[in-house]
Write a protein that holds these residues in place. Structure first.
Motif, PDB file in Angstrom:
ATOM      1  N   UNK A  17     101.370   5.580  62.319  1.00 60.79           N
ATOM      2  CA  UNK A  17     100.875   6.033  63.620  1.00 60.79           C
ATOM      3  C   UNK A  17      99.703   5.182  64.096  1.00 60.79           C
ATOM      4  N   UNK A  18      98.722   4.968  63.241  1.00 61.21           N
ATOM      5  CA  UNK A  18      97.469   4.342  63.659  1.00 61.21           C
ATOM      6  C   UNK A  18      97.444   2.824  63.521  1.00 61.21           C
ATOM      7  N   UNK A  19      98.420   2.241  62.836  1.00 60.81           N
ATOM      8  CA  UNK A  19      98.490   0.783  62.696  1.00 60.81           C
ATOM      9  C   UNK A  19      99.777   0.246  63.327  1.00 60.81           C
ATOM     10  N   UNK A 184      90.656   6.336  69.805  1.00 59.08           N
ATOM     11  CA  UNK A 184      89.465   6.274  68.935  1.00 59.08           C
ATOM     12  C   UNK A 184      89.850   6.130  67.467  1.00 59.08           C
ATOM     13  N   UNK A 185      90.883   6.853  67.032  1.00 60.08           N
ATOM     14  CA  UNK A 185      91.320   6.771  65.637  1.00 60.08           C
ATOM     15  C   UNK A 185      91.929   5.401  65.333  1.00 60.08           C
ATOM     16  N   UNK A 186      92.686   4.860  66.282  1.00 63.32           N
ATOM     17  CA  UNK A 186      93.244   3.517  66.090  1.00 63.32           C
ATOM     18  C   UNK A 186      92.117   2.492  65.941  1.00 63.32           C
ATOM     19  N   UNK A 187      91.089   2.616  66.795  1.00 68.17           N
ATOM     20  CA  UNK A 187      89.949   1.701  66.719  1.00 68.17           C
ATOM     21  C   UNK A 187      89.222   1.832  65.376  1.00 68.17           C
ATOM     22  N   UNK A 188      89.068   3.072  64.886  1.00 67.69           N
ATOM     23  CA  UNK A 188      88.389   3.304  63.614  1.00 67.69           C
ATOM     24  C   UNK A 188      89.167   2.682  62.457  1.00 67.69           C
TER      25      UNK A 188
END
Length: 227
Positions: A17-19, A184-188
């Motif tokens: 999801x985040x990468x 925001x979570x993707x950036x983190x």
């Protein structure tokens, strides 16, 4: 890659999801509630595990020209089993997830791992890959839903939080808030993975398989300029 590395890659380094930014639709839809997010994560993990193992075991029997339809049929069978079990034992969660439970059939994470990994590796490695990706998907849903439920509803897992319960930020329960938290979570995660990578190495022409072609093109360009 060891089996532990194969499992861990799906949690941070290749988080679906985040990468890899797969499964965005169910992620945004069910992440307003932690309970719904965990239910979706577990359901998708079970389907991913079963489908990866089945496709890996049958990879030499499935004709290459019809592999995608065959994958979808196998995945649809496992999704139907999960739906029936949830309908029988967790009817409230089944009703809450609604159509998004059935849409696991065409979830990009499931089809992506079937095509890119399970169809090329043995059953054990495919199962480990599925577990890692499933846990990564579930953790991403859990983090996103926790933020959205706490700020948007003033509760967590249905438990009211003082002060926040009386002053919820309603936008976090809506699509704009979902996209904001998602970004925001993707950036983190991107920051974490970049910092672990260390200093970037300078890349040159050495080792490039097309280096001779590049040099030839430059020489021809110079000759053209001279003429």
């Amino acid at each position: 890659m060891t089996k532990l590395q194969n499992f861990l890659k799906g949690i941070i380094k290749e988080n679906p999801v985040l990468v890899l930014v797969l499964g965005t639709c169910p992620t945004l839809a069910v992440s307003t509630s932690v309970a719904n997010a965990l239910g979706m994560g577990v359901a998708a993990t079970v389907v991913l595990l079963c489908s990866n193992m089945a496709i890996s075991a049958l990879r030499n029997l499935i004709p290459d020209k019809v592999r995608i339809p065959c994958y979808i049929v196998l995945i649809a069978g496992f999704v139907t089993m999960v739906e029936m079990l949830m309908h029988a034992f967790t009817p409230d969660l089944y009703e809450s997830l609604g159509i998004f439970l059935s849409l696991i059939v065409v979830n990009c994470i499931i089809l992506g791992r079937a095509e890119m990994y399970a169809s090329k590796n043995n059953v054990v490695d495919s199962a480990i890959d599925a577990l890692g990706m499933g846990v990564g998907f579930t953790l991403a849903l859990f983090a996103m839903s926790s933020i959205r439920e706490i700020l948007g509803s003033g509760s967590w897992m249905g438990i009211s939080i003082p002060v926040l319960a009386d002053n919820p930020i309603a936008i976090f329960g809506l699509a704009p808030g979902g996209f904001f938290v998602f970004g925001c979570l993707i950036a983190l995660v991107n920051k974490i993975t970049k910092s672990k990578g260390g200093k970037k190495r300078e890349l040159g022409c050495e080792g490039c398989p097309s280096a001779h072609l590049c040099g030839k093109a430059v020489s021809e360009a110079k000759e053209g300029d001279d003429k």
